[in-house]
Design a protein around this motif. Sequence first.
Motif, PDB file in Angstrom:
ATOM      1  N   SER A  30     -10.619  34.442  88.449  1.00 19.40           N
ATOM      2  CA  SER A  30      -9.248  33.918  88.350  1.00 19.40           C
ATOM      3  C   SER A  30      -9.174  32.576  87.639  1.00 19.40           C
ATOM      4  O   SER A  30      -8.080  32.125  87.292  1.00 19.40           O
ATOM      5  CB  SER A  30      -8.640  33.781  89.755  1.00 19.40           C
ATOM      6  N   LEU A  31     -10.326  31.931  87.414  1.00 13.65           N
ATOM      7  CA  LEU A  31     -10.331  30.598  86.820  1.00 13.65           C
ATOM      8  C   LEU A  31     -10.285  30.672  85.300  1.00 13.65           C
ATOM      9  O   LEU A  31     -10.791  31.629  84.703  1.00 13.65           O
ATOM     10  CB  LEU A  31     -11.582  29.837  87.258  1.00 13.65           C
ATOM     11  N   PRO A  32      -9.698  29.676  84.642  1.00 10.79           N
ATOM     12  CA  PRO A  32      -9.712  29.642  83.178  1.00 10.79           C
ATOM     13  C   PRO A  32     -11.125  29.473  82.647  1.00 10.79           C
ATOM     14  O   PRO A  32     -12.012  28.964  83.345  1.00 10.79           O
ATOM     15  CB  PRO A  32      -8.828  28.432  82.840  1.00 10.79           C
ATOM     16  N   LEU A  33     -11.331  29.906  81.417  1.00 13.51           N
ATOM     17  CA  LEU A  33     -12.650  29.851  80.795  1.00 13.51           C
ATOM     18  C   LEU A  33     -13.170  28.422  80.746  1.00 13.51           C
ATOM     19  O   LEU A  33     -12.456  27.503  80.351  1.00 13.51           O
ATOM     20  CB  LEU A  33     -12.587  30.433  79.381  1.00 13.51           C
ATOM     21  N   GLN A  34     -14.407  28.253  81.181  1.00  9.80           N
ATOM     22  CA  GLN A  34     -15.047  26.938  81.182  1.00  9.80           C
ATOM     23  C   GLN A  34     -16.543  27.135  81.044  1.00  9.80           C
ATOM     24  O   GLN A  34     -17.123  28.065  81.619  1.00  9.80           O
ATOM     25  CB  GLN A  34     -14.721  26.189  82.481  1.00  9.80           C
ATOM     26  N   ALA A  35     -17.206  26.264  80.287  1.00 10.07           N
ATOM     27  CA  ALA A  35     -18.634  26.432  80.024  1.00 10.07           C
ATOM     28  C   ALA A  35     -19.456  26.349  81.301  1.00 10.07           C
ATOM     29  O   ALA A  35     -20.413  27.112  81.493  1.00 10.07           O
ATOM     30  CB  ALA A  35     -19.107  25.392  79.016  1.00 10.07           C
ATOM     31  N   ALA A  36     -19.113  25.426  82.201  1.00 10.36           N
ATOM     32  CA  ALA A  36     -19.859  25.256  83.443  1.00 10.36           C
ATOM     33  C   ALA A  36     -18.946  24.657  84.501  1.00 10.36           C
ATOM     34  O   ALA A  36     -17.987  23.941  84.179  1.00 10.36           O
ATOM     35  CB  ALA A  36     -21.083  24.372  83.228  1.00 10.36           C
ATOM     36  N   ARG A  37     -19.249  24.973  85.770  1.00 11.13           N
ATOM     37  CA  ARG A  37     -18.470  24.427  86.885  1.00 11.13           C
ATOM     38  C   ARG A  37     -19.412  24.078  88.026  1.00 11.13           C
ATOM     39  O   ARG A  37     -20.483  24.676  88.172  1.00 11.13           O
ATOM     40  CB  ARG A  37     -17.433  25.432  87.397  1.00 11.13           C
ATOM     41  N   ASP A  38     -18.991  23.158  88.838  1.00  8.44           N
ATOM     42  CA  ASP A  38     -19.722  22.791  90.060  1.00  8.44           C
ATOM     43  C   ASP A  38     -18.669  22.601  91.148  1.00  8.44           C
ATOM     44  O   ASP A  38     -18.025  21.561  91.233  1.00  8.44           O
ATOM     45  CB  ASP A  38     -20.530  21.514  89.833  1.00  8.44           C
ATOM     46  N   TYR A  39     -18.469  23.657  91.981  1.00  6.83           N
ATOM     47  CA  TYR A  39     -17.414  23.691  92.983  1.00  6.83           C
ATOM     48  C   TYR A  39     -17.998  23.551  94.386  1.00  6.83           C
ATOM     49  O   TYR A  39     -18.936  24.281  94.729  1.00  6.83           O
ATOM     50  CB  TYR A  39     -16.681  25.045  92.935  1.00  6.83           C
ATOM     51  N   PRO A  40     -17.476  22.656  95.218  1.00  3.31           N
ATOM     52  CA  PRO A  40     -17.828  22.715  96.633  1.00  3.31           C
ATOM     53  C   PRO A  40     -17.010  23.818  97.314  1.00  3.31           C
ATOM     54  O   PRO A  40     -15.790  23.895  97.150  1.00  3.31           O
ATOM     55  CB  PRO A  40     -17.430  21.324  97.147  1.00  3.31           C
ATOM     56  N   VAL A  41     -17.689  24.696  98.038  1.00  5.64           N
ATOM     57  CA  VAL A  41     -16.993  25.785  98.725  1.00  5.64           C
ATOM     58  C   VAL A  41     -17.567  25.950 100.132  1.00  5.64           C
ATOM     59  O   VAL A  41     -18.747  25.698 100.377  1.00  5.64           O
ATOM     60  CB  VAL A  41     -17.111  27.133  97.966  1.00  5.64           C
TER      61      VAL A  41
END
Length: 353
Positions: A149-160
């Motif tokens: 569901s997230l927009p295109l992005q090269a890399a992410r670091d999400y706290p979940v």
Amino acid sequence: MTALYSLLHLIFCFCSITLIVLSSEEDTSELRLERLLQMVFGAMVLFVGLEELTDIRNVERLKKELRASYHLIDSFLGESELIGDLTQCVDCVIPPEGSFLQEALSGFAEATGTAFVSLVVSGRVVAATESWWRLGTPESVLLPWLVGSLPLQAARDYPVYLPHGSPTVPHRLLTLTLLPGLELCLLCGPRPSLSQLDSQLLERWWQPLLDPLRACLPLGPRALPDGFQLHTDILGLLLLHLELKRCLFTVEPLGDKEPSAEQRRRLLRNFYTLVTTTQFPPESGTPEKAEDVVHPAQLPRACYLVLGPGSGWQLVALQLGMRLLLLLLSPQSPTHGLRSLATHTLHALTPIL
């Protein structure tokens, strides 16, 4: 969504959260609404943790933190191509060279010291490590859905937070885009950092598999590889492995016929709700009375539905062991052959799910 957010605003002052869902669709089932609420609450826990929701100390801060979950919640309310929100099974696809991808995924996980790794295309799992597959519900459904569901992005670091496995202690969800629409996902603790996942490490494991990775991109809506042949009367299918909690869902085996893809998804979702609540009830749990015991011989194994008047589309469901198959078929498919067609299709699909 505005009404939902307004409702939350009104009841925060009571230091508890009550979710209420309203539907304008006359045929919306109780099962659908109940599972929607479970997904919404799971999404809230995913972003802020269970303690923040059960012990509200600062209403304004919580409202601000919950904004991160709005996009994910909105995706549950729209016409999604996924079905895990209803089935509580992980939406999957079958890649043409899955063994090579699985081997690379295991090697990459070992090299990074991360047990929870998966490949996700359009919110569907292509391949995953054993630890990832052992994630509980609802995080097993929520995490790939979130990534899709997230927009295109090269890399992410999400706290979940994991609503089932770790509702009070956050983990990190790292995502790396290998190809547009195809993402590598890691669920980990403080390590590794994004900087440790450098280009050399990615090239070592994934550059040799560039062609198999590209072959995964069209699998989002189709779920099955091009070489897999389905009967020409099949307009859509849903296959669930009830023990593994995985499913295949596609309405594009023959995308140029009526009804539209949106209608096909709606018909299969409604039919799943019907057969789950009336024909194939869950076998878990202990009945309260002796007369409530249903012996396996008494349980139905197949049912069908012919839609009309005017359309003639047919729906058939078949359960064998831990697999449940639902098919949407064109009007010309003979009614007397529905069970045979479903049985043949299920046997063809069994080796891959």
